[in-house]
Scaffold this motif. Structure first.
Motif, PDB file in Angstrom:
ATOM      1  N   ARG A  37       0.828  -1.202   0.000  1.00  0.00           N
ATOM      2  CA  ARG A  37       0.000   0.000   0.000  1.00  0.00           C
ATOM      3  C   ARG A  37       0.871   1.263   0.000  1.00  0.00           C
ATOM      4  NH1 ARG A  37      -4.056   1.285   4.819  1.00  0.00           N
ATOM      5  NH2 ARG A  37      -4.728  -0.875   4.546  1.00  0.00           N
ATOM      6  N   SER A  38       2.019   1.191   0.645  1.00  0.00           N
ATOM      7  CA  SER A  38       2.933   2.344   0.660  1.00  0.00           C
ATOM      8  C   SER A  38       3.450   2.653  -0.745  1.00  0.00           C
ATOM      9  CB  SER A  38       4.116   2.069   1.593  1.00  0.00           C
ATOM     10  OG  SER A  38       4.820   0.905   1.190  1.00  0.00           O
ATOM     11  N   THR A  41       0.803   4.543  -2.548  1.00  0.00           N
ATOM     12  CA  THR A  41       0.815   5.929  -2.101  1.00  0.00           C
ATOM     13  C   THR A  41       1.888   6.725  -2.836  1.00  0.00           C
ATOM     14  OG1 THR A  41       0.031   5.279   0.101  1.00  0.00           O
ATOM     15  CG2 THR A  41       1.102   7.426  -0.091  1.00  0.00           C
ATOM     16  N   GLN A  42       3.065   6.131  -2.943  1.00  0.00           N
ATOM     17  CA  GLN A  42       4.166   6.815  -3.615  1.00  0.00           C
ATOM     18  C   GLN A  42       3.889   6.985  -5.108  1.00  0.00           C
ATOM     19  OE1 GLN A  42       7.908   4.809  -3.193  1.00  0.00           O
ATOM     20  NE2 GLN A  42       9.096   6.538  -3.995  1.00  0.00           N
ATOM     21  N   ASN A  47      -2.313  10.892  -0.528  1.00  0.00           N
ATOM     22  CA  ASN A  47      -1.866  10.658   0.847  1.00  0.00           C
ATOM     23  C   ASN A  47      -2.281   9.274   1.331  1.00  0.00           C
ATOM     24  OD1 ASN A  47      -4.559  10.801   2.069  1.00  0.00           O
ATOM     25  ND2 ASN A  47      -4.445  13.014   1.717  1.00  0.00           N
ATOM     26  N   ARG A  48      -1.684   8.846   2.436  1.00  0.00           N
ATOM     27  CA  ARG A  48      -1.892   7.478   2.920  1.00  0.00           C
ATOM     28  C   ARG A  48      -3.341   7.188   3.264  1.00  0.00           C
ATOM     29  NH1 ARG A  48       2.202   6.301   7.676  1.00  0.00           N
ATOM     30  NH2 ARG A  48       1.527   8.403   8.254  1.00  0.00           N
ATOM     31  N   SER A  49      -4.003   8.144   3.881  1.00  0.00           N
ATOM     32  CA  SER A  49      -5.393   7.896   4.276  1.00  0.00           C
ATOM     33  C   SER A  49      -6.296   7.742   3.057  1.00  0.00           C
ATOM     34  CB  SER A  49      -5.891   9.023   5.178  1.00  0.00           C
ATOM     35  OG  SER A  49      -5.842  10.271   4.490  1.00  0.00           O
ATOM     36  N   VAL A  51      -5.367   6.646   0.011  1.00  0.00           N
ATOM     37  CA  VAL A  51      -5.085   5.335  -0.579  1.00  0.00           C
ATOM     38  C   VAL A  51      -5.703   4.234   0.269  1.00  0.00           C
ATOM     39  CG1 VAL A  51      -3.260   3.671  -1.115  1.00  0.00           C
ATOM     40  CG2 VAL A  51      -3.006   6.062  -1.799  1.00  0.00           C
ATOM     41  N   GLY A  52      -5.619   4.376   1.596  1.00  0.00           N
ATOM     42  CA  GLY A  52      -6.231   3.381   2.475  1.00  0.00           C
ATOM     43  C   GLY A  52      -7.729   3.276   2.249  1.00  0.00           C
ATOM     44  N   SER A  79       3.902  -2.127   5.524  1.00  0.00           N
ATOM     45  CA  SER A  79       2.683  -1.759   4.817  1.00  0.00           C
ATOM     46  C   SER A  79       1.972  -3.000   4.293  1.00  0.00           C
ATOM     47  CB  SER A  79       3.036  -0.836   3.649  1.00  0.00           C
ATOM     48  OG  SER A  79       1.894  -0.486   2.920  1.00  0.00           O
TER      49      SER A  79
END
Length: 400
Positions: A37-38, A41-42, A47-49, A51-52, A79
């Motif tokens: 998941r990281s 995001t990249q 942002n992480r939230s 993508v989550g 991740s």
């Protein structure tokens, strides 16, 4: 203060952005395989939230699954890994001159089943549709285990009008203006999309095979039905106005050659053929592995007729590849079917012949390689047709 119309417009825009991001994430997971998941995001810049939340929605739709990563030496919480659900499947169909092949392909690119139904003769379009439907019916136990069947993709060795799946001309199948997609949809009750087999093969190799990471490539496949080709330009398949682009099998390679079934003289597929190779080898038929072994053994033994035929075909193939190099300036030419066998027996010779003929600037970054997907290529390529609407607009089973 915003009016109700302005608030509605803002909501609509945000929803469109969310759907776009959802499709982007699903497409990346589908093409790249299991991915952290990281890394999503990249790659997306979100942002992480966000993508989550997108991954969570795709999980709820039954399109991806998350799992804990394997242990690593990295500091901090690892991740989660996101993978396309292999049990979301598409059916793939490939009518041939002597068979109809049907496959079951997962959203992760896995070919679960591949069934080749030999006909012993050239099937008519209605006959091929009926055979495919019967094979699919026989696969019901496999399909019952699937979470979802999205539809059917068809790889046809001929010119296909992609708007409606009408086969305008498939000379080796003796089909002309056949509404094959509609026939198969009526026989199965599933949505059907059809396209030229070589173009689908090019896309499959670009996504999952030898062409991974290549934005500009030319794919040529040689089989019993002749030579087809597909072209990728800027990471996208080159289709032309109606889906007929890339017919390199009918490139002129010998002005003194024989007349092709298309009406022209000296086409690539009349001068470079599997039939001619099998004839000099004394074989009635051969799968790619058998052809590889037979050609290698004949070359090692120095059999003059075989060596001469290989050299003749490589010469004409190089002429066609020169044209492809000069016109498309690809970074990669991928050869499938018996063309891959020809390349394997003399890879340096073919590269040398192309380099001698092509414009040096056009070919300076060119590599010629063999296709990697083998017998899976058309199953994966055809399945991509069926998956495309779902990836473009991710939805749950009830909305499919």
């Amino acid at each position: 203060m915003k009016t109700s119309n302005e608030r509605g417009q803002t909501g609509t825009n945000l929803d469109a952005i969310r759907r776009h991001n959802l499709a982007t994430v699903l497409g990346m997971v589908h093409r790249s395989g299991p991915v952290a998941r990281s890394a999503l995001t990249q790659a997306t810049g979100l942002n992480r939230s966000t993508v989550g939340a997108l991954v969570g929605e795709l999980v709820e739709l039954g399109l991806v699954a998350e799992r804990e990563p394997e242990t690593s030496n990295r500091v901090g919480r690892p991740s989660p890994v996101v993978a396309a659900d292999a049990q979301v499947v598409a059916l793939a169909v490939n009518p041939e001159v002597d068979a109809v092949t049907v496959g079951v392909v997962g959203l992760d690119g896995t070919v679960h089943r591949r069934v080749r139904y030999a006909t012993g003769h050239v099937p008519t379009a209605p006959e091929a549709a009926a055979i495919a439907a019967a094979v699919i019916d026989g696969l019901r136990p496999d399909l019952a285990a699937a979470a979802r069947v999205v539809g059917i993709g068809v790889a046809v060795p001929g010119l296909v009008r992609e708007g409606d799946g009408v086969v305008r001309l498939a000379p080796h199948l003796e089909w002309a203006d056949e509404p094959f997609a509609a026939q198969l949809a009526e026989a199965t009750g599933l949505p059907v999309h059809a396209a030229n087999d070589a173009r689908l093969g090019a896309n499959a190799e670009r996504l999952f095979g030898a062409g991974r990471g290549a934005s500009h490539l030319v794919y040529l496949n040689g089989g019993a039905s002749g030579i087809g080709a597909g072209v990728i330009v800027g990471g996208e398949p080159l289709t032309g106005v109606s889906g007929y682009a890339g017919e390199l099998g009918h490139t002129l390679v010998n002005s003194a050659g024989i007349r092709c079934h298309c009406g022209a003289v000296g086409c690539l597929e009349t001068e470079v053929s599997q039939r001619a190779l099998l004839r000099v080898l004394g074989l009635p038929a051969a799968d790619p592995d058998e052809l590889d072994r037979a050609l290698a053994a004949a070359v090692e033994a120095g059999e003059p007729e075989v060596v001469a035929e290989i050299e003749r075909q490589l010469g004409f193939l190089a002429t066609a590849l020169r044209t492809a190099t000069n016109v498309f300036n690809p970074e990669l030419i991928v050869l499938g079917g018996f063309l891959g066998s020809l390349h394997a027996v003399a890879p340096e010779r073919l590269a040398s012949l192309v380099a001698e003929q092509a414009l040096s600037a056009s070919g300076e970054h060119l590599a010629i390689v063999r296709a990697e997907l083998g017998s899976r290529i058309l199953m994966i390529g055809a399945a991509e047709l069926a998956f495309a609407p779902l990836i473009a607009a991710p939805s749950g089973p009830s909305a499919a």
